[in-house]
Design a protein around this motif. Structure first.
Motif, PDB file in Angstrom:
ATOM      1  N   ARG A   1       0.741  -1.211  -0.024  1.00 24.43           N
ATOM      2  CA  ARG A   1       0.056   0.096  -0.061  1.00 24.43           C
ATOM      3  C   ARG A   1       1.010   1.050   0.010  1.00 24.43           C
ATOM      4  N   PRO A   2       0.298   2.236  -0.824  1.00 17.38           N
ATOM      5  CA  PRO A   2       1.161   3.597  -0.691  1.00 17.38           C
ATOM      6  C   PRO A   2       1.924   3.985   0.794  1.00 17.38           C
ATOM      7  N   GLU A   3       0.867   4.143   1.611  1.00 17.13           N
ATOM      8  CA  GLU A   3       1.296   4.519   3.065  1.00 17.13           C
ATOM      9  C   GLU A   3       2.179   3.569   3.676  1.00 17.13           C
ATOM     10  N   ASP A   4       2.614   2.338   3.165  1.00 13.96           N
ATOM     11  CA  ASP A   4       3.514   1.549   4.149  1.00 13.96           C
ATOM     12  C   ASP A   4       4.965   1.310   2.817  1.00 13.96           C
ATOM     13  N   ARG A   5       5.214   2.129   1.860  1.00  8.28           N
ATOM     14  CA  ARG A   5       6.287   1.851   0.989  1.00  8.28           C
ATOM     15  C   ARG A   5       7.677   2.229   1.563  1.00  8.28           C
ATOM     16  N   SER A   6       7.642   3.140   2.428  1.00 10.22           N
ATOM     17  CA  SER A   6       9.039   3.648   2.839  1.00 10.22           C
ATOM     18  C   SER A   6       9.766   2.495   3.114  1.00 10.22           C
ATOM     19  N   PRO A   7       9.692   1.648   4.153  1.00  9.95           N
ATOM     20  CA  PRO A   7      10.480   0.379   4.260  1.00  9.95           C
ATOM     21  C   PRO A   7      10.986  -0.399   3.196  1.00  9.95           C
ATOM     22  N   TYR A   8      10.328  -0.283   2.282  1.00  5.38           N
ATOM     23  CA  TYR A   8      10.639  -1.263   1.009  1.00  5.38           C
ATOM     24  C   TYR A   8      11.506  -0.235   0.106  1.00  5.38           C
ATOM     25  N   ALA A   9      12.109   1.007   0.258  1.00  5.23           N
ATOM     26  CA  ALA A   9      13.191   1.484  -0.256  1.00  5.23           C
ATOM     27  C   ALA A   9      14.452   0.799  -0.444  1.00  5.23           C
ATOM     28  N   PRO A  10      14.950   0.757  -1.655  1.00  9.05           N
ATOM     29  CA  PRO A  10      16.294  -0.427  -1.758  1.00  9.05           C
ATOM     30  C   PRO A  10      17.151   0.110  -0.425  1.00  9.05           C
ATOM     31  N   ALA A  11      17.531   1.385  -0.246  1.00 11.09           N
ATOM     32  CA  ALA A  11      18.586   1.502   0.737  1.00 11.09           C
ATOM     33  C   ALA A  11      17.941   0.991   2.155  1.00 11.09           C
ATOM     34  N   GLU A  12      16.595   0.881   2.548  1.00 15.40           N
ATOM     35  CA  GLU A  12      16.173   0.269   3.491  1.00 15.40           C
ATOM     36  C   GLU A  12      16.578  -1.195   3.690  1.00 15.40           C
ATOM     37  N   GLN A  13      16.148  -1.615   2.507  1.00  9.29           N
ATOM     38  CA  GLN A  13      16.693  -3.332   2.626  1.00  9.29           C
ATOM     39  C   GLN A  13      17.781  -3.579   2.409  1.00  9.29           C
ATOM     40  N   ARG A  14      18.817  -2.774   1.922  1.00  6.89           N
ATOM     41  CA  ARG A  14      20.079  -3.118   2.126  1.00  6.89           C
ATOM     42  C   ARG A  14      20.706  -2.761   3.706  1.00  6.89           C
ATOM     43  N   ARG A  15      20.193  -1.627   4.216  1.00  4.41           N
ATOM     44  CA  ARG A  15      20.313  -1.518   5.537  1.00  4.41           C
ATOM     45  C   ARG A  15      19.910  -3.020   6.574  1.00  4.41           C
ATOM     46  N   TRP A  16      18.733  -3.432   6.420  1.00 11.41           N
ATOM     47  CA  TRP A  16      18.446  -4.638   7.256  1.00 11.41           C
ATOM     48  C   TRP A  16      19.503  -5.889   6.803  1.00 11.41           C
ATOM     49  N   THR A  17      19.961  -5.946   5.547  1.00 10.45           N
ATOM     50  CA  THR A  17      20.957  -6.997   5.276  1.00 10.45           C
ATOM     51  C   THR A  17      22.143  -6.640   5.914  1.00 10.45           C
ATOM     52  N   ASP A  18      22.597  -5.381   5.999  1.00 14.62           N
ATOM     53  CA  ASP A  18      23.951  -5.158   6.701  1.00 14.62           C
ATOM     54  C   ASP A  18      23.769  -5.341   8.171  1.00 14.62           C
TER      55      ASP A  18
END
Length: 210
Positions: A181-198
């Motif tokens: 959903r549009p209001e939930d998309r911030s955590p799906y930014a590529p940089a955020e996904q990289r942060r969790w992997t890191d």
């Protein structure tokens, strides 16, 4: 790939020994599946880390194979132990399980293990996963974890596998637009996904180097 209960092949001990850990405050797989192990100040971090390191070193290849042949809790735990110990001999098995995506939740651990291995072969496996599953906007599997892992691998290897997936209006954007959903998309930014992997990989480095 058919599931096989470890008890049917003489490895009945592996579930309690490695997955549920009845001597802990809650089953190990629940901690590995959550993010609480990554939270600063978690009071059980040192004890948890010590147990994970010890088990990652002690578990045999046969025991790992028994866990990888069973359900999601066992597979998730096995993949974490493989990643922590960097047992690259399991690369092909982990890659096959990721691409098959037979069970829920375990895929995040497969991506963690491949990110920890850190080689071009691992980047190729995750690229193949994204090629297969990002166009499947009807499915929410492990696309975010895979993207984060590939971003980390590219950064460490100096490669650009992920570029074609995250270009504007590309496969990643299309998948997010359908699945989130549009209001939930911030955590799906590529940089955020990289942060969790890191966070996962760096935390595991802290375990193994501590």
């Amino acid at each position: 790939m058919p599931f096989q209960d470890p008890r049917e092949i003489g490895y009945g001990h592996v579930i309690e020994r490695y997955v549920t850990r009845k001597d802990s405050d809650r089953p190990r797989y629940m901690d590995l599946a959550s993010t609480r192990v990554l939270r600063p100040g978690w009071p059980h971090a040192e004890h948890h880390a010590r147990q994970v390191i010890e088990d990652a070193a002690a578990i045999t290849d046969a025991e790992l194979n028994a866990l990888l042949g069973y359900e999601w809790r066992s597979r998730l735990t096995a993949a974490w132990l493989i990643g922590v110990a960097r047992r690259t001999s399991f690369r092909e098995r982990i890659g096959d399980l990721l691409l098959e995506s037979e069970v829920c939740y375990a895929g995040t651990a497969y991506c963690f293990a491949l990110a920890r291995f850190g080689t071009p072969a691992d980047a190729e496996i995750i690229s193949a996963y994204l090629e297969r599953y990002l166009p499947r906007t009807d499915l929410y599997y492990n696309q975010p974890s895979a993207l984060g892992a590939l971003l980390r691998l590219d950064a460490h290897l100096g490669t650009h596998h992920v570029t074609r997936f995250i270009e504007p209006d590309g496969l990643w954007d299309q998948w997010v637009q359908v699945r989130v959903r549009p209001e939930d998309r911030s955590p799906y930014a590529p940089a955020e996904q990289r942060r969790w992997t890191d966070l996962k990989c760096d935390f595991a480095d802290g375990w193994t180097l501590g």
